[in-house]
Design a protein around this motif. Structure first.
Motif, PDB file in Angstrom:
ATOM      1  N   MET B  94       0.808  -1.225   0.000  1.00 40.76           N
ATOM      2  CA  MET B  94       0.000   0.000   0.000  1.00 40.76           C
ATOM      3  C   MET B  94       0.839   1.273   0.000  1.00 40.76           C
ATOM      4  N   THR B  95       2.154   1.122   0.038  1.00 37.55           N
ATOM      5  CA  THR B  95       3.014   2.297   0.134  1.00 37.55           C
ATOM      6  C   THR B  95       3.430   2.775  -1.260  1.00 37.55           C
ATOM      7  N   PRO B  96       4.032   3.956  -1.344  1.00 36.07           N
ATOM      8  CA  PRO B  96       4.447   4.450  -2.668  1.00 36.07           C
ATOM      9  C   PRO B  96       5.686   3.763  -3.230  1.00 36.07           C
ATOM     10  N   LEU B  97       6.137   2.674  -2.657  1.00 40.27           N
ATOM     11  CA  LEU B  97       7.296   1.965  -3.217  1.00 40.27           C
ATOM     12  C   LEU B  97       6.964   1.405  -4.599  1.00 40.27           C
ATOM     13  N   SER B  98       7.901   1.563  -5.531  1.00 39.42           N
ATOM     14  CA  SER B  98       7.690   1.000  -6.869  1.00 39.42           C
ATOM     15  C   SER B  98       8.057  -0.476  -6.862  1.00 39.42           C
ATOM     16  N   SER B  99       7.696  -1.166  -7.943  1.00 38.28           N
ATOM     17  CA  SER B  99       8.026  -2.594  -8.046  1.00 38.28           C
ATOM     18  C   SER B  99       9.529  -2.805  -7.992  1.00 38.28           C
ATOM     19  N   ALA B 100      10.284  -1.951  -8.666  1.00 35.01           N
ATOM     20  CA  ALA B 100      11.736  -2.100  -8.699  1.00 35.01           C
ATOM     21  C   ALA B 100      12.324  -1.867  -7.312  1.00 35.01           C
ATOM     22  N   GLU B 101      11.808  -0.879  -6.596  1.00 35.91           N
ATOM     23  CA  GLU B 101      12.295  -0.621  -5.240  1.00 35.91           C
ATOM     24  C   GLU B 101      11.999  -1.808  -4.328  1.00 35.91           C
ATOM     25  N   PHE B 102      10.799  -2.319  -4.484  1.00 39.63           N
ATOM     26  CA  PHE B 102      10.379  -3.489  -3.706  1.00 39.63           C
ATOM     27  C   PHE B 102      11.352  -4.644  -3.927  1.00 39.63           C
ATOM     28  N   LEU B 103      11.575  -4.979  -5.190  1.00 41.68           N
ATOM     29  CA  LEU B 103      12.445  -6.113  -5.522  1.00 41.68           C
ATOM     30  C   LEU B 103      13.872  -5.869  -5.045  1.00 41.68           C
ATOM     31  N   LEU B 104      14.372  -4.662  -5.313  1.00 45.74           N
ATOM     32  CA  LEU B 104      15.769  -4.368  -4.988  1.00 45.74           C
ATOM     33  C   LEU B 104      16.042  -4.478  -3.491  1.00 45.74           C
ATOM     34  N   ALA B 105      15.076  -4.094  -2.671  1.00 43.96           N
ATOM     35  CA  ALA B 105      15.276  -4.180  -1.228  1.00 43.96           C
ATOM     36  C   ALA B 105      15.431  -5.643  -0.798  1.00 43.96           C
ATOM     37  N   PHE B 106      14.561  -6.510  -1.313  1.00 47.21           N
ATOM     38  CA  PHE B 106      14.652  -7.929  -0.950  1.00 47.21           C
ATOM     39  C   PHE B 106      15.947  -8.547  -1.463  1.00 47.21           C
ATOM     40  N   VAL B 107      16.322  -8.161  -2.688  1.00 53.70           N
ATOM     41  CA  VAL B 107      17.526  -8.742  -3.286  1.00 53.70           C
ATOM     42  C   VAL B 107      18.779  -8.310  -2.525  1.00 53.70           C
ATOM     43  N   VAL B 108      18.864  -7.028  -2.179  1.00 51.62           N
ATOM     44  CA  VAL B 108      20.054  -6.558  -1.470  1.00 51.62           C
ATOM     45  C   VAL B 108      20.140  -7.206  -0.085  1.00 51.62           C
ATOM     46  N   ALA B 109      18.997  -7.356   0.581  1.00 52.86           N
ATOM     47  CA  ALA B 109      19.017  -8.024   1.891  1.00 52.86           C
ATOM     48  C   ALA B 109      19.524  -9.459   1.743  1.00 52.86           C
ATOM     49  N   SER B 110      19.130 -10.120   0.670  1.00 52.62           N
ATOM     50  CA  SER B 110      19.602 -11.486   0.423  1.00 52.62           C
ATOM     51  C   SER B 110      21.107 -11.508   0.206  1.00 52.62           C
ATOM     52  N   ILE B 111      21.597 -10.538  -0.563  1.00 53.85           N
ATOM     53  CA  ILE B 111      23.045 -10.461  -0.807  1.00 53.85           C
ATOM     54  C   ILE B 111      23.779 -10.301   0.527  1.00 53.85           C
ATOM     55  N   VAL B 112      23.258  -9.403   1.373  1.00 59.28           N
ATOM     56  CA  VAL B 112      23.928  -9.134   2.645  1.00 59.28           C
ATOM     57  C   VAL B 112      23.955 -10.399   3.507  1.00 59.28           C
ATOM     58  N   ARG B 113      22.806 -11.074   3.605  1.00 62.92           N
ATOM     59  CA  ARG B 113      22.798 -12.287   4.438  1.00 62.92           C
ATOM     60  C   ARG B 113      23.733 -13.346   3.866  1.00 62.92           C
ATOM     61  N   GLY B 114      23.673 -13.553   2.554  1.00 63.37           N
ATOM     62  CA  GLY B 114      24.545 -14.545   1.928  1.00 63.37           C
ATOM     63  C   GLY B 114      26.002 -14.196   2.167  1.00 63.37           C
ATOM     64  N   PHE B 115      26.319 -12.909   2.015  1.00 65.06           N
ATOM     65  CA  PHE B 115      27.695 -12.464   2.197  1.00 65.06           C
ATOM     66  C   PHE B 115      28.165 -12.695   3.636  1.00 65.06           C
ATOM     67  N   LEU B 116      27.315 -12.358   4.602  1.00 65.83           N
ATOM     68  CA  LEU B 116      27.701 -12.521   6.007  1.00 65.83           C
ATOM     69  C   LEU B 116      27.970 -13.991   6.342  1.00 65.83           C
ATOM     70  N   VAL B 117      27.137 -14.869   5.815  1.00 59.58           N
ATOM     71  CA  VAL B 117      27.344 -16.292   6.065  1.00 59.58           C
ATOM     72  C   VAL B 117      28.666 -16.737   5.439  1.00 59.58           C
ATOM     73  N   ALA B 118      28.884 -16.342   4.182  1.00 61.86           N
ATOM     74  CA  ALA B 118      30.119 -16.733   3.495  1.00 61.86           C
ATOM     75  C   ALA B 118      31.346 -16.171   4.215  1.00 61.86           C
ATOM     76  N   ALA B 119      31.257 -14.903   4.603  1.00 60.55           N
ATOM     77  CA  ALA B 119      32.389 -14.276   5.286  1.00 60.55           C
ATOM     78  C   ALA B 119      32.646 -14.964   6.628  1.00 60.55           C
ATOM     79  N   GLY B 120      31.562 -15.334   7.298  1.00 61.09           N
ATOM     80  CA  GLY B 120      31.697 -16.028   8.583  1.00 61.09           C
ATOM     81  C   GLY B 120      32.431 -17.349   8.421  1.00 61.09           C
ATOM     82  N   ILE B 121      32.084 -18.070   7.359  1.00 62.75           N
ATOM     83  CA  ILE B 121      32.744 -19.363   7.111  1.00 62.75           C
ATOM     84  C   ILE B 121      34.238 -19.131   6.844  1.00 62.75           C
TER      85      ILE B 121
END
Ligand SMILES: Nc1ncnc2c1ncn2[C@@H]1O[C@H](COP(=O)(O)OP(=O)(O)OP(=O)(O)O)[C@@H](O)[C@H]1O
Ligand SMILES: [Mg+2]
Lengths: 315, 253
Positions: B94-121
């Motif tokens: 319901m917010t003014p976020l665009s589809s691209a903004e929506f997707l990009l936020a989820f994707v970047v969060a995924s990158i960060v989590r994946g990166f943190l796990v990899a870096a931790g290993i």
């Protein structure tokens, strides 16, 4: 000249709905609705379960897509100009939904953030918390709130970005009497501060108390749209209540058949205005030797109008 | 662009896994280390790795990338399906976020989590052995590409799935096998020719191989090939995910 709220594109109405249709399978949830809600108005949207009220609201909020027609909020089309439309609109959903990961304050801060607001909106968020009596629960997890509290958080969430148009989909459903009154006062205050309010409710006395204009929806269509006063003065029916005295002769069967209800020595007749005559019934009673102890007619309230309009044809 | 809105959604997604970091970061690191301990001893003498690279060394980037892939996918997919099932996704829709903004936020969060796990290993592995990192930027690039592609794939799966078991099916029947059979534990040159060929159709193989090149400067296929493959996969998943969000598929009724 008409009022500023109808004076052309410079002053678009709060909500303009034109030729709106939406179906789910074979259900025509919205079946050709045209409606304008004026700025600053307190507008009621009534209708039985499944009439299409929430679908209409979902289309406004961008949660559902119309098959045909358009909706604009303050002149901004909800599809093509969705950013401006959504900034102008705050919707309190009918269902209680929440994110169990966060506290009340976090939820409000995040919601403000989505609308591009940061720390500058914090004072307003705190104001909302106190107006909705949520201050003590501010740092509690959403999961730990009662249903009524969650409902109030939903309202606060819809208002974080100070939308000019506020839509409340059954905000008082399942809410206790005290809280309902708190919400009424709160919503009234919003309207006084210049917000346009669109409210759906199944509590007809609520609509009667609050709304300036009312639309009654049934099967996806508007079947009545008028000011509250005009709706009430339609007065389709009148109820005639007669109490017979203890020593009265029995009421003839022909008359009993006409009665809406018979309870002991109390009879109720539902009379269509201009069709059924009160006098005929009284004459008939008199002839049968019945004695009347008390006699009065009941005023129409919104419930009568509502029932009259939305009554499904009997088979 | 509604930057603050986008950033808020990203922040929310980060907060979501940070609040349960033990489960979302800690657990996959431990799992990868267990693999490392077991496999590096059991398989060390039997498996042919890359020239000049011991098996233990060879294994670490593979495990890092496999964990990155699985966790990047898990992050966006679980977030979306949870919000969809509990219904609170409407607060974002319901917010003014665009589809691209929506997707990009989820994707970047995924990158960060994946990166943190990899870096931790990586950091934990340093306690056991010294690990080269010949081209750190190449390794980082592949981490970002893989995290992004799996973030998008997670968005696709999260939107598509109506129930949690469909989601689990996606994870167990697609993500897990593809990530396991992508050369984490072996060089594809050690496979029978047919299986080596089949591996070339697995996008995760290129992510792992390119990532490994960043560590050792040697790889099964040319790093450019892996880069192109990873980019293509990222473009494909992102395009599909964006198309779904734009159309409101299973999001806006
Ligand atoms: N997502 C959906 N999928 C399928 N059918 C739907 C969907 N949403 C609404 N409907 C149908 O559309 C019709 C209108 O539903 P809607 O929720 O708009 O009614 P309502 O007026 O809000 O009712 P209530 O007073 O019970 O909230 C109903 O027949 C409903 O079953
Ligand atoms: Mg409804």
């Amino acid at each position: 000249m008409s009022g500023p709220e109808t004076a052309g594109p410079a002053f678009p109405p709060a909500i303009r709905i034109s030729g709106l249709r939406k179906h789910y399978g074979s259900v025509h949830a919205v079946d050709g609705i045209d409606l304008e809600v004026r700025r600053g108005e307190f507008f009621g949207l009534l209708g039985p379960n499944g009439a299409g009220k929430s679908t209409l609201i979902n289309i406004m909020a961008g949660l559902a897509r119309a098959d045909e027609g358009s909706v604009s909020v303050l002149g901004h089309d909800v599809v093509t100009d969705y950013r401006k439309a959504r900034r102008a609109l705050g919707v309190v959903p009918q269902e209680i939904v929440f994110d169990p990961f966060f506290t009340v304050r976090e939820v409000l801060a995040l919601q403000a953030g989505y609308f591009g607001l940061g720390g500058e909106s914090e004072a307003w968020r705190e104001e909302l918390l106190s107006a909705l009596m949520l201050v003590e629960k501010g740092d509690a997890n959403m999961r730990s709130l009662s249903g009524g509290m969650k409902r109030r958080v939903l309202i606060a969430q819809a208002l974080v970005h100070r939308p000019e148009v506020v839509v409340l989909d059954e905000p008082t459903a399942g809410v206790d009497v005290e809280l309902r009154q708190l919400l009424w006062v709160f919503i009234r205050r919003l309207q006084k501060e210049g917000h346009t309010i669109l409210l759906t409710t199944h509590y007809l006395e609520e609509a009667e108390l609050l709304c300036d204009r009312i639309a009654i929806v049934s099967s996806g269509r508007i079947i009545a749209l008028d000011s509250k006063e005009n709706l009430l003065s339609r007065n389709f029916h009148q109820t005639l209540c007669i109490t017979l005295s203890a020593d009265s002769a029995p009421v003839p069967a022909t008359l009993l058949a006409k009665a809406l209800s018979v309870a002991g020595n109390r009879l109720e007749f539902r009379l269509k205005k201009g069709v059924d005559a009160t006098m005929e019934i009284l004459e008939e009673l008199k002839l049968s030797g019945a004695k009347i102890a008390d006699l009065h007619t009941q005023q129409t309230d919104l419930e009568d109008v509502f029932l009259e309009l939305t009554r499904r044809p009997m088979s | 662009m509604n930057w603050r809105g986008w950033y808020t959604l990203l922040y929310k997604e980060l907060l979501r896994f940070y609040k349960v970091a033990l489960q979302t970061i800690g657990a996959p690191i431990i799992t990868a280390l267990l693999y490392l301990l077991v496999f590096s001893h059991v398989l060390a003498s039997n498996v042919q790795a890359l020239p000049g690279v011991t098996y233990g060394h060879f294994l670490i980037p593979g495990l890092m990338m496999m964990s990155l892939i699985q966790n990047a996918f898990a992050n966006s997919s679980s977030s979306i399906i949870q919000s969809k099932v509990t219904g609170n996704l409407i607060f974002i829709l319901m917010t003014p976020l665009s589809s691209a903004e929506f997707l990009l936020a989820f994707v970047v969060a995924s990158i960060v989590r994946g990166f943190l796990v990899a870096a931790g290993i990586y950091v934990m592995a340093l306690f056991f052995m010294k690990l080269p990192l010949v081209h750190p930027l190449v390794a980082l690039l592949f981490a970002v590409l893989a995290g992004g592609a799996l973030g998008s794939l997670g968005v696709i799966a999260g939107i598509w799935a109506d129930k949690f078991d469909q989601m689990a099916g996606f994870q167990n029947f697609i993500i897990m096998p593809l990530s396991f059979l992508s050369g984490v534990f072996y060089s594809i040159h050690s496979l029978p020719p047919v299986w080596a060929k089949v591996s070339h159709f697995n996008p995760f193989f290129y992510m792992i191989d390119g990532f490994r090149y960043g560590f050792f400067g040697v790889s099964d296929v040319a790093p450019w090939t892996s880069l192109v493959a990873a980019l293509l996969f990222l473009a494909l998943t992102t395009a599909v995910a964006l198309g779904m969000v734009v159309r409101g598929y299973k999001l806006r009724s």
